[in-house]
Write an enzyme that holds these catalytic residues in place. Structure first.
Site, mmCIF file in Angstrom:
data_model
loop_
_atom_site.group_PDB
_atom_site.id
_atom_site.type_symbol
_atom_site.label_atom_id
_atom_site.label_comp_id
_atom_site.label_asym_id
_atom_site.label_seq_id
_atom_site.Cartn_x
_atom_site.Cartn_y
_atom_site.Cartn_z
ATOM 1 N N ARG A 15 0.719 23.347 46.364
ATOM 2 C CA ARG A 15 1.415 22.954 47.604
ATOM 3 C C ARG A 15 0.912 23.808 48.769
ATOM 4 O O ARG A 15 0.192 23.336 49.628
ATOM 5 C CB ARG A 15 2.943 23.098 47.422
ATOM 6 C CG ARG A 15 3.755 22.359 48.483
ATOM 7 C CD ARG A 15 3.875 23.093 49.808
ATOM 8 N NE ARG A 15 4.500 24.409 49.673
ATOM 9 C CZ ARG A 15 4.509 25.315 50.638
ATOM 10 N NH1 ARG A 15 3.943 25.073 51.805
ATOM 11 N NH2 ARG A 15 5.076 26.500 50.441
ATOM 12 N N HIS A 207 8.342 35.230 48.842
ATOM 13 C CA HIS A 207 7.129 34.418 49.022
ATOM 14 C C HIS A 207 6.206 35.219 49.936
ATOM 15 O O HIS A 207 6.552 35.480 51.089
ATOM 16 C CB HIS A 207 7.537 33.078 49.644
ATOM 17 C CG HIS A 207 6.418 32.167 49.992
ATOM 18 N ND1 HIS A 207 6.034 31.111 49.194
ATOM 19 C CD2 HIS A 207 5.591 32.129 51.073
ATOM 20 C CE1 HIS A 207 5.038 30.461 49.765
ATOM 21 N NE2 HIS A 207 4.745 31.059 50.906
ATOM 22 N N CYS A 240 -0.285 28.175 56.021
ATOM 23 C CA CYS A 240 0.431 27.124 56.739
ATOM 24 C C CYS A 240 -0.436 26.624 57.890
ATOM 25 O O CYS A 240 -0.852 27.409 58.732
ATOM 26 C CB CYS A 240 1.755 27.693 57.270
ATOM 27 S SG CYS A 240 2.635 26.514 58.317
ATOM 28 N N ASN A 249 -1.758 33.016 49.830
ATOM 29 C CA ASN A 249 -0.642 33.707 49.175
ATOM 30 C C ASN A 249 -1.180 34.852 48.323
ATOM 31 O O ASN A 249 -2.368 34.928 48.037
ATOM 32 C CB ASN A 249 0.092 32.754 48.221
ATOM 33 C CG ASN A 249 0.753 31.614 48.937
ATOM 34 O OD1 ASN A 249 0.168 30.560 49.110
ATOM 35 N ND2 ASN A 249 1.981 31.821 49.364
HETATM 36 N N1 COA Z 1 8.301 12.189 54.103
HETATM 37 C C1 COA Z 1 7.555 11.150 54.563
HETATM 38 N N2 COA Z 1 7.604 10.682 55.800
HETATM 39 C C2 COA Z 1 8.465 11.277 56.640
HETATM 40 C C3 COA Z 1 9.266 12.354 56.246
HETATM 41 C C4 COA Z 1 9.156 12.809 54.917
HETATM 42 N N3 COA Z 1 9.876 13.844 54.479
HETATM 43 N N4 COA Z 1 10.006 12.741 57.281
HETATM 44 C C5 COA Z 1 9.698 11.926 58.309
HETATM 45 N N5 COA Z 1 8.754 11.057 57.931
HETATM 46 C C6 COA Z 1 8.119 10.005 58.725
HETATM 47 C C7 COA Z 1 9.110 9.142 59.427
HETATM 48 O O1 COA Z 1 9.537 8.116 58.594
HETATM 49 C C8 COA Z 1 8.314 8.645 60.607
HETATM 50 O O2 COA Z 1 7.419 7.662 60.146
HETATM 51 P P1 COA Z 1 6.889 6.474 61.102
HETATM 52 O O3 COA Z 1 6.151 7.149 62.215
HETATM 53 O O4 COA Z 1 6.007 5.676 60.206
HETATM 54 O O5 COA Z 1 8.142 5.781 61.535
HETATM 55 C C9 COA Z 1 7.479 9.845 60.962
HETATM 56 O O6 COA Z 1 7.383 10.627 59.768
HETATM 57 C C10 COA Z 1 8.094 10.679 62.067
HETATM 58 O O7 COA Z 1 9.419 10.995 61.692
HETATM 59 P P2 COA Z 1 10.318 12.038 62.499
HETATM 60 O O8 COA Z 1 11.609 12.181 61.823
HETATM 61 O O9 COA Z 1 10.313 11.671 63.967
HETATM 62 O O10 COA Z 1 9.540 13.354 62.260
HETATM 63 P P3 COA Z 1 8.623 14.246 63.213
HETATM 64 O O11 COA Z 1 7.424 13.506 63.661
HETATM 65 O O12 COA Z 1 9.476 14.905 64.215
HETATM 66 O O13 COA Z 1 8.171 15.326 62.115
HETATM 67 C C11 COA Z 1 8.677 16.409 60.053
HETATM 68 C C12 COA Z 1 9.124 16.121 61.471
HETATM 69 C C13 COA Z 1 9.608 17.464 59.509
HETATM 70 C C14 COA Z 1 8.783 15.132 59.237
HETATM 71 C C15 COA Z 1 7.211 16.885 60.076
HETATM 72 O O14 COA Z 1 7.030 17.842 61.071
HETATM 73 C C16 COA Z 1 6.788 17.449 58.759
HETATM 74 O O15 COA Z 1 6.694 16.761 57.778
HETATM 75 N N6 COA Z 1 6.499 18.760 58.715
HETATM 76 C C17 COA Z 1 6.129 19.423 57.489
HETATM 77 C C18 COA Z 1 5.290 20.584 57.822
HETATM 78 C C19 COA Z 1 4.837 21.301 56.567
HETATM 79 O O16 COA Z 1 4.899 20.830 55.466
HETATM 80 N N7 COA Z 1 4.345 22.507 56.820
HETATM 81 C C20 COA Z 1 3.832 23.339 55.787
HETATM 82 C C21 COA Z 1 4.882 23.917 54.911
HETATM 83 S S1 COA Z 1 5.424 25.489 55.470
HETATM 84 ZN ZN ZN Z 2 3.534 30.133 52.373
#
Ligand code: COA
Ligand code: ZN
Length: 319
Positions: A15, A207, A240, A249
């Site tokens: 991950r 972590h 990240c 890590n």
């Molecule tokens: N899994 C899959 N799709 C997701 C989702 C999830 N958990 N959460 C939101 N989405 C999709 C929505 O359905 C939407 O899809 P569409 O554009 O096809 O309609 C799109 O993503 C945007 O959704 P929204 O709620 O407006 O999210 P956002 O654009 O503000 O993004 C997160 C917020 C949290 C979803 C996004 O920033 C994210 O996934 N971040 C993870 C970062 C990460 O993993 N970092 C490393 C780990 S530390």
């Molecule tokens: Zn980390």
């Protein structure tokens, strides 16, 4: 040193590591690595994340990976989720545990999950409800617990507030994360000495990232305080994409080697773990930061240079 007899590892390379690889790692390779980690006896694996595929395209195959891995009894297969949508996808995929993510600092939380901390906390309440209905345990992780690459210091009172919010919504396991390797051992000790007595009954996980070569000292500092759960990454993969300067890590096989050398049990077959690390190096196509893969274990022995054997005094001659 006052160290626990046994620690529990969570492997996060597939991950935290694969999420930041420049090339998409083939789904089959991800599955193969998880299976090899299981066979090495790793007790916990954070297999993937259920996040937006736009944010982390490298892990867009999360459901396929979860569906195809061979589950070893005794290994707990978890996934990282930031919101309710992720929680539902993770539950549908049959995870054994959900690891949530939010940051202690506002700027990193906005950069990482596009939410303020308060907005994230509201989302995580929904995650807790989905998890509790599905009877899936939750470990709530807190990024930038020891410092933020944008803001610098994260006050301990701030971290304590975030922990309190998570505990109040039902979290019984908390992970404190040093996202960009800013923590030092005294700081880790100070932080845990502050938090642990205030939240009795919480299972703590540390972590670490080895960005500044302080990860193993930080793990040891936490172990001296009784923490027994640690995240680590095969080969030292990791980072990240939304934290500038983030790097790998703490390396799983290096940490397991260190612990085994001190007589601390992990339940992991180190030789197999080292073999997994070699396989991951082939998959990503480059050498990884881990040291043991290069140096061998500390019981590695080399042939004597010419002529030296004959000149070593025999024990009887010395007595
Ligand atoms: N899994 C899959 N799709 C997701 C989702 C999830 N958990 N959460 C939101 N989405 C999709 C929505 O359905 C939407 O899809 P569409 O554009 O096809 O309609 C799109 O993503 C945007 O959704 P929204 O709620 O407006 O999210 P956002 O654009 O503000 O993004 C997160 C917020 C949290 C979803 C996004 O920033 C994210 O996934 N971040 C993870 C970062 C990460 O993993 N970092 C490393 C780990 S530390
Ligand atoms: Zn980390």
């Amino acid at each position: 040193m006052n160290l626990p007899a046994r620690v529990t590892f969570c492997e996060v390379g597939t991950r935290d590591g694969f999420q930041i690889e420049p090339e998409f790692i083939a789904t089959q390779d991800k599955i193969a690595v998880v299976d090899l980690l299981s066979e090495a006896g790793v007790p916990r694996i954070e297999v993937t994340s259920f996040v937006s595929p736009k944010a982390i395209p490298q892990l867009r195959d999360a459901a396929e990976v979860m569906a195809a891995i061979r589950r070893r009894p005794g290994t707990r297969y978890a996934a990282l989720v930031p919101n309710d949508k992720g929680a539902s996808r993770a539950v549908d995929a049959g995870v054994d545990a959900i690891h949530t993510v939010l940051s202690a600092s506002e700027s990193h939380n906005l950069a990482n999950v596009n939410m303020t901390v308060a907005e994230s906390l509201a989302k995580l309440r929904g995650v807790m409800e989905i998890a509790s209905r599905a009877r899936v345990p939750v470990q709530a992780g807190i990024s930038t617990s020891f410092g933020c690459p944008f803001e610098g210091d994260v006050p301990l009172a701030r971290l304590e507030w975030v922990v309190r919010e998570l505990v109040d919504m039902g979290a019984r396991a908390i992970g404190v994360a040093d996202t960009t390797g800013m923590a030092n051992p005294r700081q880790v000790a100070r932080t845990l000495e502050h938090l642990m007595p205030r939240f009795p009954g919480v299972e703590w996980t540390l972590h670490t990232h080895d960005t500044r070569a302080m990860a193993i000292p930080n793990v040891l500092a936490a172990m001296e305080l009784g923490v027994t759960n640690f995240d680590a990454s095969i080969g030292g993969l990791g980072g990240c994409p939304f934290a500038p300067g983030a790097s790998g890590n703490v390396c799983s096989e290096d940490l397991v080697h260190c612990l085994h050398a001190m007589g601390i049990e992990t339940g992991i077959d180190l030789d197999r773990l080292v073999a997994v690390s070699r396989r991951v190096q082939e998959i990503v196509g480059r050498a990884l930061p881990g040291q043991i893969v290069k140096a061998g274990k500390s019981d590695r022995r080399y042939p004597l240079p010419d002529g030296v054997a004959a000149r070593i005094p025999q024990p009887s001659a010395r007595e």
